[in-house]
Design an enzyme around this catalytic site. Structure first.
Site, PDB file in Angstrom:
ATOM      1  N   ARG A 130       9.280  -6.684  -2.778  1.00 32.02           N
ATOM      2  CA  ARG A 130       8.758  -5.643  -1.901  1.00 32.02           C
ATOM      3  C   ARG A 130       9.494  -4.349  -2.208  1.00 32.02           C
ATOM      4  NH1 ARG A 130       4.800  -8.171  -1.158  1.00 32.02           N
ATOM      5  NH2 ARG A 130       3.935  -8.893   0.824  1.00 32.02           N
ATOM      6  N   GLU A 135       3.877   2.377  -0.527  1.00 28.77           N
ATOM      7  CA  GLU A 135       2.616   2.168  -1.261  1.00 28.77           C
ATOM      8  C   GLU A 135       1.435   2.732  -0.481  1.00 28.77           C
ATOM      9  OE1 GLU A 135       2.201  -1.990  -2.248  1.00 28.77           O
ATOM     10  OE2 GLU A 135       4.183  -2.026  -3.167  1.00 28.77           O
ATOM     11  N   HIS A 185       1.082  -3.118  -7.688  1.00 27.88           N
ATOM     12  CA  HIS A 185       1.202  -4.337  -6.864  1.00 27.88           C
ATOM     13  C   HIS A 185       0.218  -5.419  -7.337  1.00 27.88           C
ATOM     14  CE1 HIS A 185       2.608  -5.752  -2.619  1.00 27.88           C
ATOM     15  NE2 HIS A 185       2.356  -6.791  -3.401  1.00 27.88           N
TER      16      HIS A 185
HETATM   17  C1  DGY Z   1       2.076 -11.338  -1.304  1.00 24.80           C
HETATM   18  O1  DGY Z   1       1.415 -12.352  -1.257  1.00 24.80           O
HETATM   19  O2  DGY Z   1       3.093 -11.174  -0.631  1.00 24.80           O
HETATM   20  C2  DGY Z   1       1.586 -10.241  -2.195  1.00 24.80           C
HETATM   21  O3  DGY Z   1       2.580  -9.319  -2.444  1.00 24.80           O
HETATM   22  C3  DGY Z   1       0.389  -9.560  -1.575  1.00 24.80           C
HETATM   23  O4  DGY Z   1       0.665  -9.284  -0.248  1.00 24.80           O
END
Ligand code: DGY
Length: 323
Positions: free
Chosen positions: A242, A271, A289
């Site tokens: 993240r 983001e 992402h």
């Molecule tokens: C997750 O599954 O955490 C991906 O980053 C998409 O949210």
């Protein structure tokens, strides 16, 4: 299940997933795929029995405590659930589930992709070709850094961290170090990875550092200026976890100053905003992402989210309950 529960999917989902949702529930889909604003989310919380939110929806205490809320379960489409205020969900008796396991391999593949891209300067190479600036092969052109046989440090050794370790050990004969206060040694030994007592030890010893921890208050800006300064000037950072696990401003300074060699980033603090200063740098690879973004995995994530809903509305225990 009668009458059919009302389910709101906040974003467009793969066709097969939407079809299955339609077959089981009175579903409201988002074919325009425009993120729901706070008002639309509040309306969904009042009108539906369940929500299938994603990382782009912020489900906070205000929404969860909304007078007249009807939603009883948030079946998050994603393994990370930092978009949901889990404490507020618990306090308000709303169940939260996620979609673990099914995205492990694809996310690990993407971490390795970023590692290779930044080490071998493939973004720079592609830009050279696409802009028509390539004048031909030269012995000294775009020399990168070797990956095979180097040391990889993993911060976090859960499902995805372990899958990255497996790829690094078996595919690239890398030495793998890790720090994770929550993982048992047996898991690591089976993969030939070496535990380090502190994150700082991993940072000092590694040629590549890859982040695999969840976003929690504890991991906010885990990679701050002080920790980035512990990395070798020749080392690379990869982040597929993240965005806010990394202090983006501190990372930009480190990349500019050359106190680390480069970074491969799939996630960002705010983001979809990516700081101009990062975009301007050549020693960073930036992806939108994409960690779990394969057809196979997104369908599997949808099915897992639906299984959780079906279990709940059939009076059972959803398999992936996190709150
Ligand atoms: C997750 O599954 O955490 C991906 O980053 C998409 O949210």
């Amino acid at each position: 299940m009668s009458p059919r529960p009302t389910v709101v999917a906040t974003r467009r989902l793969p066709d097969a997933v939407e079809e299955r949702l339609r077959s089981l529930f009175d579903v409201r889909l988002n074919s325009a795929d425009v993120p729901l604003d706070a008002l639309a989310l509040a309306a969904a919380m009042r009108d539906a029995d369940a929500l299938v939110p994603t990382v782009t929806d912020r489900i906070d205490g205000l929404l969860l405590g909304l007078p007249g809320r009807r939603v009883r379960i948030l079946s998050n489409f994603g393994v990370g659930f930092n978009n949901i205020d889990v404490a507020a969900a618990k306090a308000n008796g709303v169940i939260v589930t996620n979609t673990p396991d099914v995205l492990t391999d694809d996310t690990a593949d993407l971490a390795i992709t970023l590692l290779l891209m930044v080490a071998r300067r493939t973004g720079e190479g592609e830009r050279l070709v696409r802009t028509g600036a390539w004048t031909g092969w030269r012995p000294t052109q775009l020399l990168g850094t070797r990956v095979t046989g180097k040391t990889l440090g993993l911060i976090g050794f859960g499902r995805i961290g372990r899958a990255v370790a497996e790829r690094a050990r078996n595919g690239f004969r890398m030495r793998v170090l890790f720090h994770d206060p929550y993982t048992a040694d047996a898991d690591a030994m089976a993969l030939g990875a070496e535990r380090r007592a502190s994150m700082e030890d991993v940072l000092c010893e590694s040629d590549y550092v890859s982040l695999h921890c969840p976003a929690t208050p504890e991991t906010h800006h885990l990679m701050n200026a002080a920790r980035l300064a512990l990395m070798r000037p020749s080392a690379f950072l990869v982040n597929t976890s993240r965005g806010d696990v990394v202090d983006e401003a501190a990372l930009t300074s480190a990349l500019r100053a050359g106190t680390i060699a480069g970074a491969g980033l799939d996630v960002f603090e705010r983001e979809p905003a990516v700081p101009r200063e990062l975009i301007a740098l050549d020693n960073v690879v930036l992806l939108p992402h994409l960690g779990s973004a394969t057809e196979e995995t997104r369908v599997a994530m949808g099915n897992r989210a639906i299984d959780n809903l079906a279990a709940f509305f059939n009076g059972g225990a959803p398999r992936d309950r996190v709150a």
